[in-house]
Design an enzyme around this catalytic site. Structure first.
Site, mmCIF file in Angstrom:
data_model
loop_
_atom_site.group_PDB
_atom_site.id
_atom_site.type_symbol
_atom_site.label_atom_id
_atom_site.label_comp_id
_atom_site.label_asym_id
_atom_site.label_seq_id
_atom_site.Cartn_x
_atom_site.Cartn_y
_atom_site.Cartn_z
ATOM 1 N N ASP A 39 44.373 28.156 10.679
ATOM 2 C CA ASP A 39 43.648 27.810 11.902
ATOM 3 C C ASP A 39 43.645 28.958 12.919
ATOM 4 O O ASP A 39 43.844 28.748 14.130
ATOM 5 C CB ASP A 39 44.253 26.550 12.556
ATOM 6 C CG ASP A 39 44.189 25.350 11.623
ATOM 7 O OD1 ASP A 39 43.238 25.286 10.811
ATOM 8 O OD2 ASP A 39 45.099 24.498 11.701
ATOM 9 N N CYS A 373 88.227 50.581 -15.844
ATOM 10 C CA CYS A 373 87.952 51.058 -14.472
ATOM 11 C C CYS A 373 87.210 49.958 -13.701
ATOM 12 O O CYS A 373 87.607 49.580 -12.614
ATOM 13 C CB CYS A 373 87.100 52.303 -14.510
ATOM 14 S SG CYS A 373 87.967 53.706 -15.188
ATOM 15 N N GLN A 392 86.028 47.878 -8.795
ATOM 16 C CA GLN A 392 86.296 49.028 -9.665
ATOM 17 C C GLN A 392 87.500 49.766 -9.101
ATOM 18 O O GLN A 392 87.478 50.222 -7.963
ATOM 19 C CB GLN A 392 85.047 49.917 -9.685
ATOM 20 C CG GLN A 392 85.173 51.098 -10.610
ATOM 21 C CD GLN A 392 83.809 51.676 -10.995
ATOM 22 O OE1 GLN A 392 82.774 51.111 -10.675
ATOM 23 N NE2 GLN A 392 83.815 52.787 -11.676
HETATM 24 N N1 LIG Z 1 50.654 37.026 8.570
HETATM 25 C C1 LIG Z 1 50.197 38.135 9.086
HETATM 26 O O1 LIG Z 1 50.878 39.172 9.036
HETATM 27 C C2 LIG Z 1 48.835 38.163 9.722
HETATM 28 C C3 LIG Z 1 48.297 39.354 10.207
HETATM 29 C C4 LIG Z 1 47.031 39.329 10.770
HETATM 30 C C5 LIG Z 1 46.333 38.136 10.844
HETATM 31 N N2 LIG Z 1 46.889 37.009 10.368
HETATM 32 C C6 LIG Z 1 46.152 35.739 10.412
HETATM 33 O O2 LIG Z 1 44.979 35.896 9.648
HETATM 34 C C7 LIG Z 1 43.959 35.085 10.219
HETATM 35 C C8 LIG Z 1 42.768 35.955 10.541
HETATM 36 O O3 LIG Z 1 42.296 36.532 9.330
HETATM 37 P P1 LIG Z 1 40.773 36.366 8.888
HETATM 38 O O4 LIG Z 1 40.647 36.741 7.467
HETATM 39 O O5 LIG Z 1 40.298 35.000 9.266
HETATM 40 O O6 LIG Z 1 39.994 37.373 9.831
HETATM 41 P P2 LIG Z 1 40.161 38.933 10.097
HETATM 42 O O7 LIG Z 1 40.234 39.677 8.822
HETATM 43 O O8 LIG Z 1 41.195 39.173 11.116
HETATM 44 O O9 LIG Z 1 38.775 39.230 10.818
HETATM 45 C C9 LIG Z 1 37.580 38.959 10.137
HETATM 46 C C10 LIG Z 1 36.453 39.562 10.934
HETATM 47 O O10 LIG Z 1 36.607 40.960 10.952
HETATM 48 C C11 LIG Z 1 35.327 41.578 10.810
HETATM 49 N N3 LIG Z 1 35.319 42.265 9.535
HETATM 50 C C12 LIG Z 1 35.906 41.891 8.375
HETATM 51 N N4 LIG Z 1 35.719 42.803 7.429
HETATM 52 C C13 LIG Z 1 35.025 43.801 8.011
HETATM 53 C C14 LIG Z 1 34.524 45.036 7.564
HETATM 54 N N5 LIG Z 1 34.747 45.455 6.304
HETATM 55 N N6 LIG Z 1 33.848 45.799 8.418
HETATM 56 C C15 LIG Z 1 33.648 45.418 9.692
HETATM 57 N N7 LIG Z 1 34.090 44.250 10.183
HETATM 58 C C16 LIG Z 1 34.776 43.465 9.356
HETATM 59 C C17 LIG Z 1 34.316 40.470 10.881
HETATM 60 O O11 LIG Z 1 34.072 40.306 12.258
HETATM 61 P P3 LIG Z 1 32.657 39.789 12.851
HETATM 62 O O12 LIG Z 1 32.553 38.373 12.411
HETATM 63 O O13 LIG Z 1 32.793 39.965 14.318
HETATM 64 O O14 LIG Z 1 31.585 40.665 12.233
HETATM 65 C C18 LIG Z 1 35.070 39.301 10.358
HETATM 66 O O15 LIG Z 1 34.571 38.057 10.759
HETATM 67 C C19 LIG Z 1 44.567 34.422 11.412
HETATM 68 O O16 LIG Z 1 45.078 33.156 11.042
HETATM 69 C C20 LIG Z 1 45.697 35.338 11.773
HETATM 70 O O17 LIG Z 1 46.725 34.675 12.505
HETATM 71 C C21 LIG Z 1 48.120 36.990 9.810
#
Ligand SMILES: NC(=O)c1ccc[n+]([C@@H]2O[C@H](COP(=O)([O-])OP(=O)(O)OC[C@H]3O[C@@H](n4cnc5c(N)ncnc54)[C@H](OP(=O)(O)O)[C@@H]3O)[C@@H](O)[C@H]2O)c1
Length: 491
Positions: A39, A373, A392
């Protein structure tokens, strides 16, 4: 340092041509099935302070105080950071968006890019090639789907969350045909969430087909091996680089050589000694450490055939208490089989505090060419893991100890395998850690070398009986040690 400036190429090899793109490292926390989000938020919320601290430390720290690091993230990850915490301070925030449908362009410390490659090109060009030290890709799922195993990714720092969480955003598995482990922390528990910090480094430029490990070191089946294409791992942040467990061994060797006390010993070779309680960790390195006892002439055991060492390790493990005659006798059913007892306890009474394997049998010592050892091992089961602590009494740091560490790490893996557990820690307690004088020079040579990523061990899943293993049931994948350093055996 990879990608520091226009005169490096990916993986830190010097070159005269500027990089067209920067390399990067991924920092992410993921569950076992690689879930990272739910979410639009972290599935575990902000309850893992140690992970948040690691993220902050690794992405903020630079070796050059005049530079800062960059963090690349997807637009949705940007939006998942609360307004008061973004942009992430002290770092250049690079946000990827195709739609450009939101307005952050004016924010300081923020750059917007339309693709990963344009971001990496921008960071490789002036002025960022001079002002940005390292580049970290921090998520989310959409960015890492292509970015995690991409050729520009030189390391993956992953907080492996072992506790299960419901997730709706996932990333791919780490490609173990190109990445190998550099470091894995012991499991930690915070707010009932069990997690481990692991770093993988790239050792090959691209994925290799399924039989990915050609054996060019040894023709037997044990070493499935190939040389690393990446030779230097100094691109890793210092806080991670120095965590490699082989440094525990190397620092102890250095301490003994620098601060040890000279002492005469049984071998007549003057040796250095330091009192140091213990060190732990798994080390698989190139070692010619055959047992001292195998090289020993029999001492006062005139009736023995050459090579008959008496009731040493194997005899005590399988026939403790039986009367020893010679190495050819059949001892089937005689004495106490400690190894089978250990396996039985691990399987049927894993909380037992007496899961012990002892090679030290005082009444048999006079019959041995050399008393054991590595004399005493205790096994411990928790959270589906098998750990082993070994004592050891005498530790030849140059030749014996690396071999002993590898042997007990393997034994722990084998016992874990037959008991359907995963290997946990190996804890090595050294009673008399010494460096022989004629090992000082070769060890000093060894101290100049930088550890490489660890190999991984594969055991034939069909073998579940400790007595059934053959050498061909083991495969050591990705073993690319430094060249052998010759050391003379003290006898
Ligand atoms: N556990 C962790 O370490 C960690 C780290 C980071 C995030 N998260 C979680 O991951 C979730 C978010 O991830 P997500 O997959 O939904 O989204 P995301 O990868 O953060 O963002 C996706 C958005 O990035 C843009 N995008 C994606 N690929 C692109 C590309 N190749 N070139 C240009 N723009 C690109 C697009 O934006 P536009 O729609 O604006 O074009 C796309 O809608 C959240 O729940 C967050 O809390 C977790």
């Amino acid at each position: 340092m990879a990608g520091d400036s226009a005169v490096t190429v990916p993986n830190g090899n010097a070159n005269t041509q500027p990089d067209p793109q920067r390399t990067y490292q991924v920092v992410v926390a993921a569950t076992k099935d690689m879930g990272i989000g739910k979410d639009g938020k972290l599935p575990w919320g902000f309850s893992l302070r140690s992970d948040l601290k690691f993220f902050k430390d690794i992405t903020l720290t630079t070796s050059d105080s005049g530079k800062k690091n960059a963090v690349i993230m997807g637009r949705k990850t940007w939006e998942s950071i609360s307004a008061e915490n973004r942009p992430l301070p002290g770092r250049l925030n690079v946000v990827l968006t195709r739609s450009g449908s939101f307005d952050i362009a004016t924010a300081e410390n923020v750059v917007i890019c339309g693709s990963m490659s344009s971001a990496l090109e921008l960071l490789a060009a002036s002025p960022y090639c001079l002002s940005i030290e390292k580049v970290f890709v921090i998520g989310g799922g959409e960015i890492l789907r292509d970015g995690l195993n991409a050729p520009q990714c030189e390391a993956i720092h992953i907080t492996e969350i072992e506790t299960s969480f419901d997730c709706d955003t996932f990333i791919p598995m780490v490609d173990l045909s190109v990445f190998q482990p550099w470091y894995s922390s012991p499991p930690l528990v915070e707010n009932n969430i069990r997690h481990t910090f692991v770093t993988y480094v790239r050792v090959r430029s691209s994925a290799v087909a399924s039989d990915h490990q050609n054996n060019d070191v040894n023709s037997d089946d044990v070493l499935g091996n190939s040389k690393f294409e990446v030779k230097k791992f100094s691109f890793l942040p210092k806080i991670v680089f120095e965590r490699h467990e082989e440094f525990l061994y190397l620092r102890l060797v250095q301490d003994i050589i620098s601060d040890g006390t000279f002492r005469d010993d049984r071998t007549g070779t003057v040796m250095l000694l330091v009192c140091r309680k213990c060190f732990g960790g798994v080390l698989l390195k190139n070692s010619c450490g055959s047992s001292v006892a195998q090289q020993m002439p029999s001492i006062g055991l005139k009736d023995r055939m050459e090579g008959d060492l008496g009731p040493v390790y194997g005899f005590q493990w399988r026939h403790f208490g039986a009367r020893y005659t010679d190495m050819h006798a059949d001892y089937t059913g005689q004495g106490f089989d400690q190894l089978l007892d250990v396996i039985d306890k691990i399987k049927n009474n894993p909380n037992d505090r007496r899961i012990v394997l002892s090679a030290w049998n005082p009444s048999d010592l006079k019959l041995m060419a050399l008393p054991p050892c590595h004399m005493f091992a205790q096994f411990y089961v928790a959270n589906g893991e098998l750990s082993c602590q070994m004592y050891q009494r005498s530790a030849d740091m140059g030749l014996g100890v690396p071999f002993n560490i590898a042997s007990y790490a393997l034994l722990t893996c084998m016992i874990a395998h037959v008991c359907d557990l995963v290997p946990g820690d190996f804890i090595h307690v050294l009673g008399d850690a010494h460096v022989y004088r004629n090992h000082v020079r070769p060890l000093q040579e060894q101290l100049q070398k930088i550890p490489k990523p660890f190999p991984t061990l594969e055991i034939n899943p069909e073998k579940k009986n400790i007595d059934s293993f053959m050498a061909s049931d083991f495969k050591l994948l990705g073993y690319d040690p430094h060249q052998k350093i010759v050391m003379q055996m003290a006898v």
